[in-house]
Enzyme design. Structure first.
Site, short mmCIF file in Angstrom:
data_model
loop_
_atom_site.label_atom_id
_atom_site.label_comp_id
_atom_site.label_asym_id
_atom_site.label_seq_id
_atom_site.Cartn_x
_atom_site.Cartn_y
_atom_site.Cartn_z
N LYS A 1 0.81 -1.22 0.00
CA LYS A 1 0.00 0.00 0.00
C LYS A 1 0.85 1.28 0.00
O LYS A 1 0.45 2.28 -0.58
CB LYS A 1 -0.95 0.01 1.19
CG LYS A 1 -2.11 -0.98 1.02
CD LYS A 1 -3.07 -0.89 2.18
CE LYS A 1 -4.48 -0.95 1.68
NZ LYS A 1 -5.48 -0.66 2.70
N ASP B 1 -10.37 4.08 0.98
CA ASP B 1 -10.77 3.58 2.30
C ASP B 1 -11.49 4.66 3.12
O ASP B 1 -12.40 4.35 3.89
CB ASP B 1 -9.56 3.08 3.09
CG ASP B 1 -9.08 1.72 2.61
OD1 ASP B 1 -9.90 0.96 2.06
OD2 ASP B 1 -7.89 1.43 2.77
#
Ligand code: ATR
Length: 291
Positions: free
Chosen positions: A71, A108
């Site tokens: 990520k 997110d």
């Protein structure tokens, strides 16, 4: 589903990645919306991330989700980085643009707030402080989501306080001093006057101890949410539901972060429906969180 010469492809890159629920999700939407697409898991071994990213463009993929452990590396590998991804310091979505450049995004925080907007329509972010437990990867996205939603004060509480202090400093500029770090021992008292309690620690996940917290000080009008979704109703959510708080489970965060990615790749904004939730719950959910 017919796969032919025109099938649009996207996927999720991680190591390991076979546990990912994203293929179930996106392929459900292809069927639902009659889109000629396929979404698969790409296990990319350490050291091969860069070449996998170049491969996305070379092979004409629409893009990819990125999960552990890539990520942060995704930010470096991309040509462009969205504002949210830069602030969170991690990307979960790569979009191949028309001109072949790759944009790193983080959906997110959208997933977190959108889940709350649907699950707790009465929650008014600007009206009361939020308490956030945990200072890991999930917490960063939650904090950015809450800051952007206009929460007046965030009480950030983590077992290792130093991590919360660092996070608060990193987000400080955008947060304009709205993040207040408290000690782990203060977690029950910190619930006074709060409008939202969000657990982003792994406590309450199957196989882990439950979160030890006294909800007594939490207003009954407050919303409680948990990033953990295995089990769907964590001990925290169960206790909060029993005292009358509106509870929002963590599965929605996973589903709504995918909405944003799917729309970026395929131009259709998919709905999160009971049928989709049932489809995912019918599958064997691993002990995981949307991180
Ligand atoms: P993620 O990326 O999913 O957020 P993570 O970065 O590993 O996962 O973060 C896990 C979070 O759960 C951290 O806030 C961690 O607290 P520490 O920073 O003190 O490690 C928290 N956590 C895990 N186990 C815990 C426990 N037994 N008690 C309290 N907090 C715990």
């Amino acid at each position: 589903m017919l796969i032919n010469g025109k099938t649009a492809v996207a996927g999720v890159i991680g190591w390991p990645v076979s546990h990912s629920k994203s293929p179930l999700l996106h392929n459900f939407w292809f069927r639902e919306y009659g889109i000629n697409g396929a979404y698969v898991a790409f296990p990319v071994a350490p050291g091969r991330f860069e070449s996998a990213i170049s491969g996305l463009v070379a092979l004409g993929l629409k893009g990819a989700n990125v999960t552990v452990p890539y990520k942060e590396a995704a930010l470096e590998a991309a040509d462009l980085v969205s504002d949210e991804a830069a602030r969170i310091g991690a990307a979960n979505t790569l979009v191949v643009l028309e001109d072949g450049r790759i944009e790193a995004r983080n959906t997110d925080c959208f997933g977190f707030t959108e889940n709350l907007r649907h699950g707790a329509p009465g929650w008014q972010p600007q009206r009361a402080p939020a308490v956030v437990l945990g200072a890991g990867g999930a917490s960063r996205a939650v904090l950015v989501g809450l800051l952007d939603a206009g929460v007046p004060e965030i009480r950030l509480i983590n077992r290792s306080r130093a991590k919360a202090d660092t996070l608060s400093k990193q987000l400080g500029t955008g947060g304009s001093g709205r993040i207040r770090v408290l000690d782990w021992e203060e977690r029950s008292a910190a619930l006074q006057d709060a409008g939202l309690l969000a657990n982003t620690t792994s406590l309450g996940m199957g196989g882990q101890p439950a979160l030890d917290i006294d909800l007594g000080a939490l207003p009954e009008t407050a919303t409680v949410t948990d990033a953990v979704y295995t089990p769907l109703e964590t001990p925290l959510l169960k206790a909060a539901r029993h005292r009358g708080n509106v509870c929002v489970d963590g599965l929605g965060m996973l589903l709504y972060q995918a909405v944003s990615a799917f729309e970026a790749w395929f131009g259709v904004r998919p709905d999160v429906t009971p049928a989709l939730r049932a489809h995912l719950l019918g599958a064997d959910l691993p002990a995981a969180r949307p991180a």
